[in-house]
Design a protein around this motif. Structure first.
Motif, PDB file in Angstrom:
ATOM      1  N   GLY A  36      27.051  -5.436  29.092  1.00  0.00           N
ATOM      2  CA  GLY A  36      27.797  -6.674  29.013  1.00  0.00           C
ATOM      3  C   GLY A  36      29.269  -6.435  28.716  1.00  0.00           C
ATOM      4  O   GLY A  36      29.644  -5.418  28.128  1.00  0.00           O
ATOM      5  N   TYR A  37      30.096  -7.390  29.102  1.00  0.00           N
ATOM      6  CA  TYR A  37      31.542  -7.253  28.922  1.00  0.00           C
ATOM      7  C   TYR A  37      31.901  -7.007  27.460  1.00  0.00           C
ATOM      8  O   TYR A  37      32.682  -6.103  27.142  1.00  0.00           O
ATOM      9  N   SER A  38      31.328  -7.786  26.575  1.00  0.00           N
ATOM     10  CA  SER A  38      31.666  -7.628  25.158  1.00  0.00           C
ATOM     11  C   SER A  38      31.192  -6.287  24.610  1.00  0.00           C
ATOM     12  O   SER A  38      31.872  -5.670  23.780  1.00  0.00           O
ATOM     13  N   GLU A  39      30.036  -5.787  25.090  1.00  0.00           N
ATOM     14  CA  GLU A  39      29.565  -4.474  24.658  1.00  0.00           C
ATOM     15  C   GLU A  39      30.481  -3.374  25.179  1.00  0.00           C
ATOM     16  O   GLU A  39      30.759  -2.385  24.478  1.00  0.00           O
ATOM     17  N   MET A  40      30.968  -3.527  26.392  1.00  0.00           N
ATOM     18  CA  MET A  40      31.927  -2.573  26.946  1.00  0.00           C
ATOM     19  C   MET A  40      33.170  -2.495  26.062  1.00  0.00           C
ATOM     20  O   MET A  40      33.634  -1.403  25.701  1.00  0.00           O
ATOM     21  N   VAL A  41      33.701  -3.657  25.690  1.00  0.00           N
ATOM     22  CA  VAL A  41      34.881  -3.684  24.827  1.00  0.00           C
ATOM     23  C   VAL A  41      34.559  -3.104  23.459  1.00  0.00           C
ATOM     24  O   VAL A  41      35.355  -2.354  22.874  1.00  0.00           O
ATOM     25  N   ARG A  42      33.393  -3.428  22.931  1.00  0.00           N
ATOM     26  CA  ARG A  42      33.012  -2.913  21.608  1.00  0.00           C
ATOM     27  C   ARG A  42      33.006  -1.395  21.604  1.00  0.00           C
ATOM     28  O   ARG A  42      33.468  -0.761  20.636  1.00  0.00           O
ATOM     29  N   ALA A  73      32.364 -14.386  27.297  1.00  0.00           N
ATOM     30  CA  ALA A  73      32.550 -13.130  28.032  1.00  0.00           C
ATOM     31  C   ALA A  73      31.306 -12.260  27.925  1.00  0.00           C
ATOM     32  O   ALA A  73      31.245 -11.307  27.144  1.00  0.00           O
ATOM     33  N   ASN A  74      30.295 -12.588  28.718  1.00  0.00           N
ATOM     34  CA  ASN A  74      29.020 -11.874  28.677  1.00  0.00           C
ATOM     35  C   ASN A  74      28.604 -11.325  30.034  1.00  0.00           C
ATOM     36  O   ASN A  74      27.460 -10.909  30.212  1.00  0.00           O
ATOM     37  N   GLY A  75      29.521 -11.348  31.004  1.00  0.00           N
ATOM     38  CA  GLY A  75      29.187 -10.835  32.325  1.00  0.00           C
ATOM     39  C   GLY A  75      28.930  -9.339  32.314  1.00  0.00           C
ATOM     40  O   GLY A  75      29.469  -8.605  31.485  1.00  0.00           O
ATOM     41  N   LEU A  76      28.094  -8.874  33.234  1.00  0.00           N
ATOM     42  CA  LEU A  76      27.754  -7.463  33.301  1.00  0.00           C
ATOM     43  C   LEU A  76      28.874  -6.648  33.946  1.00  0.00           C
ATOM     44  O   LEU A  76      29.564  -7.111  34.847  1.00  0.00           O
ATOM     45  N   ARG A  77      29.033  -5.409  33.442  1.00  0.00           N
ATOM     46  CA  ARG A  77      30.007  -4.487  33.989  1.00  0.00           C
ATOM     47  C   ARG A  77      29.373  -3.111  34.181  1.00  0.00           C
ATOM     48  O   ARG A  77      28.377  -2.780  33.548  1.00  0.00           O
ATOM     49  N   GLN A  78      30.003  -2.297  35.034  1.00  0.00           N
ATOM     50  CA  GLN A  78      29.472  -0.986  35.387  1.00  0.00           C
ATOM     51  C   GLN A  78      30.634   0.002  35.502  1.00  0.00           C
ATOM     52  O   GLN A  78      30.911   0.543  36.568  1.00  0.00           O
ATOM     53  N   PRO A  79      31.348   0.262  34.405  1.00  0.00           N
ATOM     54  CA  PRO A  79      32.535   1.124  34.468  1.00  0.00           C
ATOM     55  C   PRO A  79      32.190   2.529  34.962  1.00  0.00           C
ATOM     56  O   PRO A  79      31.157   3.096  34.620  1.00  0.00           O
ATOM     57  N   VAL A  80      33.097   3.090  35.776  1.00  0.00           N
ATOM     58  CA  VAL A  80      32.849   4.377  36.414  1.00  0.00           C
ATOM     59  C   VAL A  80      33.973   5.348  36.081  1.00  0.00           C
ATOM     60  O   VAL A  80      35.160   5.004  36.142  1.00  0.00           O
ATOM     61  N   HIS A  81      33.615   6.571  35.729  1.00  0.00           N
ATOM     62  CA  HIS A  81      34.576   7.588  35.328  1.00  0.00           C
ATOM     63  C   HIS A  81      35.276   8.173  36.554  1.00  0.00           C
ATOM     64  O   HIS A  81      34.650   8.398  37.600  1.00  0.00           O
ATOM     65  N   VAL A  82      36.577   8.475  36.410  1.00  0.00           N
ATOM     66  CA  VAL A  82      37.357   8.985  37.544  1.00  0.00           C
ATOM     67  C   VAL A  82      36.788  10.294  38.086  1.00  0.00           C
ATOM     68  O   VAL A  82      36.839  10.543  39.302  1.00  0.00           O
ATOM     69  N   GLN A  83      36.238  11.139  37.220  1.00  0.00           N
ATOM     70  CA  GLN A  83      35.712  12.408  37.708  1.00  0.00           C
ATOM     71  C   GLN A  83      34.497  12.204  38.599  1.00  0.00           C
ATOM     72  O   GLN A  83      34.309  12.922  39.589  1.00  0.00           O
ATOM     73  N   ASP A  84      33.670  11.212  38.272  1.00  0.00           N
ATOM     74  CA  ASP A  84      32.514  10.918  39.120  1.00  0.00           C
ATOM     75  C   ASP A  84      32.954  10.442  40.499  1.00  0.00           C
ATOM     76  O   ASP A  84      32.295  10.730  41.512  1.00  0.00           O
ATOM     77  N   LEU A 144      36.668  -6.566  16.711  1.00  0.00           N
ATOM     78  CA  LEU A 144      36.411  -7.423  17.865  1.00  0.00           C
ATOM     79  C   LEU A 144      36.159  -8.835  17.371  1.00  0.00           C
ATOM     80  O   LEU A 144      35.242  -9.079  16.587  1.00  0.00           O
ATOM     81  N   LEU A 145      36.993  -9.756  17.812  1.00  0.00           N
ATOM     82  CA  LEU A 145      36.881 -11.152  17.395  1.00  0.00           C
ATOM     83  C   LEU A 145      36.545 -12.009  18.601  1.00  0.00           C
ATOM     84  O   LEU A 145      37.279 -12.039  19.581  1.00  0.00           O
ATOM     85  N   ARG A 146      35.424 -12.703  18.532  1.00  0.00           N
ATOM     86  CA  ARG A 146      35.012 -13.586  19.620  1.00  0.00           C
ATOM     87  C   ARG A 146      35.248 -15.031  19.194  1.00  0.00           C
ATOM     88  O   ARG A 146      34.846 -15.456  18.100  1.00  0.00           O
ATOM     89  N   VAL A 147      35.922 -15.778  20.068  1.00  0.00           N
ATOM     90  CA  VAL A 147      36.300 -17.153  19.747  1.00  0.00           C
ATOM     91  C   VAL A 147      35.796 -18.078  20.846  1.00  0.00           C
ATOM     92  O   VAL A 147      35.523 -17.637  21.977  1.00  0.00           O
ATOM     93  N   PRO A 148      35.670 -19.374  20.565  1.00  0.00           N
ATOM     94  CA  PRO A 148      35.262 -20.324  21.611  1.00  0.00           C
ATOM     95  C   PRO A 148      36.203 -20.271  22.807  1.00  0.00           C
ATOM     96  O   PRO A 148      37.417 -20.094  22.648  1.00  0.00           O
ATOM     97  N   ALA A 149      35.640 -20.411  23.992  1.00  0.00           N
ATOM     98  CA  ALA A 149      36.429 -20.291  25.216  1.00  0.00           C
ATOM     99  C   ALA A 149      37.622 -21.249  25.261  1.00  0.00           C
ATOM    100  O   ALA A 149      38.717 -20.844  25.676  1.00  0.00           O
ATOM    101  N   PRO A 150      37.481 -22.526  24.834  1.00  0.00           N
ATOM    102  CA  PRO A 150      38.650 -23.414  24.871  1.00  0.00           C
ATOM    103  C   PRO A 150      39.794 -22.908  23.992  1.00  0.00           C
ATOM    104  O   PRO A 150      40.969 -23.016  24.368  1.00  0.00           O
TER     105      PRO A 150
END
Length: 301
Positions: A214-220, A175-186, A232-238
């Motif tokens: 990155g997705y994991s940084e967003m969650v962190r 889970a390393n895809g990029l994200r761009q979360p946006v605040h409701v007020q904006d 935050l626990l990262r595990v193998p995808a399978p």
């Protein structure tokens, strides 16, 4: 908004659909602060107040209210609004409607239901713009990315709730895809800002936040805002997929499907420069506070 000029006297008049939603409630506050007179449509009774009249209704029937407004805003499902707009010739020189970046993100999804969402969004945009052109109306579609800030979103608030319950949040290592979360007020601010810019007529804009991560940084960052802070626990995808199958069998995490797992690895960041250029869009960076990912009525940790 001070550049939005009309010939009539008195306060500007707005018709708002979806005003009780997470974006809509912020938009109503913006319009109130700017002196607009607002008519908001709701399926359930709401309390009117000075400057804001709530009326009962939805997007399925014929419009029975006032014949004209200075602007119409839609903060609800775009496909329903596009059908309503095509069927009801309410006079308004300006229309601002929220869609979603899912129009692009989900068009090639492995899940048929998600491809259908993208198709309906695409068709709704086309209908809205076509009808607006016929009527000489300046219509703008705003496409938010991952929305947060009101504790009513279906992603970050859900992540926070799960992490609070268990003290840990598990992610696949992929889970390393990029994200761009946006605040409701904006987003609510953008809906008003476009009114002052003629360049926004007939345009659709991707509205992401002011930071790509990155997705994991967003969650962190979400977890770091909680007390006590979950791990935050990262595990193998399978292994993650195996655990997910078990959760589905137990009737949990139905929203986390195979397509959602694939998207965790995808770079879902969008170019917000057109919005900056055309109407001065300036979203905030992704700085999380507990209340932003706490459902209304719950106690922030």
């Amino acid at each position: 908004m001070d550049k939005y000029v009309r010939n009539q006297q008195g306060p500007l008049q707005a018709l708002v659909f979806g005003g009780s939603g997470q974006i809509g409630e912020r938009l109503l506050a913006n319009l109130h602060d700017a002196g607009w007179q607002v008519t908001a449509v709701s399926r359930h009774a709401q309390q009117s107040r000075p400057g804001l009249e709530w009326i009962s209704g939805d997007l399925s029937g014929a419009w029975q209210g006032a014949a004209g407004f200075d602007a119409i805003f839609s903060c609800g499902p775009l496909d329903h609004f596009a059908r309503w707009f095509a069927a009801n010739a309410v006079n308004a020189p300006r229309v601002v409607a929220f869609g979603s970046t899912s129009v692009d993100v989900k068009q090639d999804s492995i899940e048929p239901a998600e491809r259908d969402v993208a198709r309906r969004l695409r068709e709704a945009e086309a209908t809205l713009f076509a009808v607006a052109r016929e009527r000489g109306v300046a219509a703008t579609v705003l496409r938010p990315t991952l929305v947060y800030g009101a504790g009513r979103d279906k992603t970050l608030t859900i992540i926070a709730a799960m992490a609070r319950r268990s003290g840990v949040f598990v992610l696949p290592s992929s889970a390393n895809g990029l994200r761009q979360p946006v605040h409701v007020q904006d987003l609510a601010d953008a809906a008003v800002q476009v009114l002052s810019s003629p360049a926004t007529a007939g345009q659709a804009y991707a509205l992401g936040g002011g930071e790509v991560l990155g997705y994991s940084e967003m969650v962190r960052r979400v977890l770091a805002a909680l007390q006590p802070q979950p791990r935050l626990l990262r595990v193998p995808a399978p292994l993650f997929r195996l655990a997910l199958r078990g959760a589905h069998a137990a009737g949990r995490l139905r929203g986390m499907n195979a397509a959602a797992l694939v998207r965790m690895q995808e770079p879902l960041a969008f170019d917000i420069e057109p919005a900056r250029r055309d109407f001065g869009y300036t979203p905030r960076p992704f700085l999380i506070e507990p209340g932003m990912v706490t459902a209304p009525g719950s106690t922030p940790s």
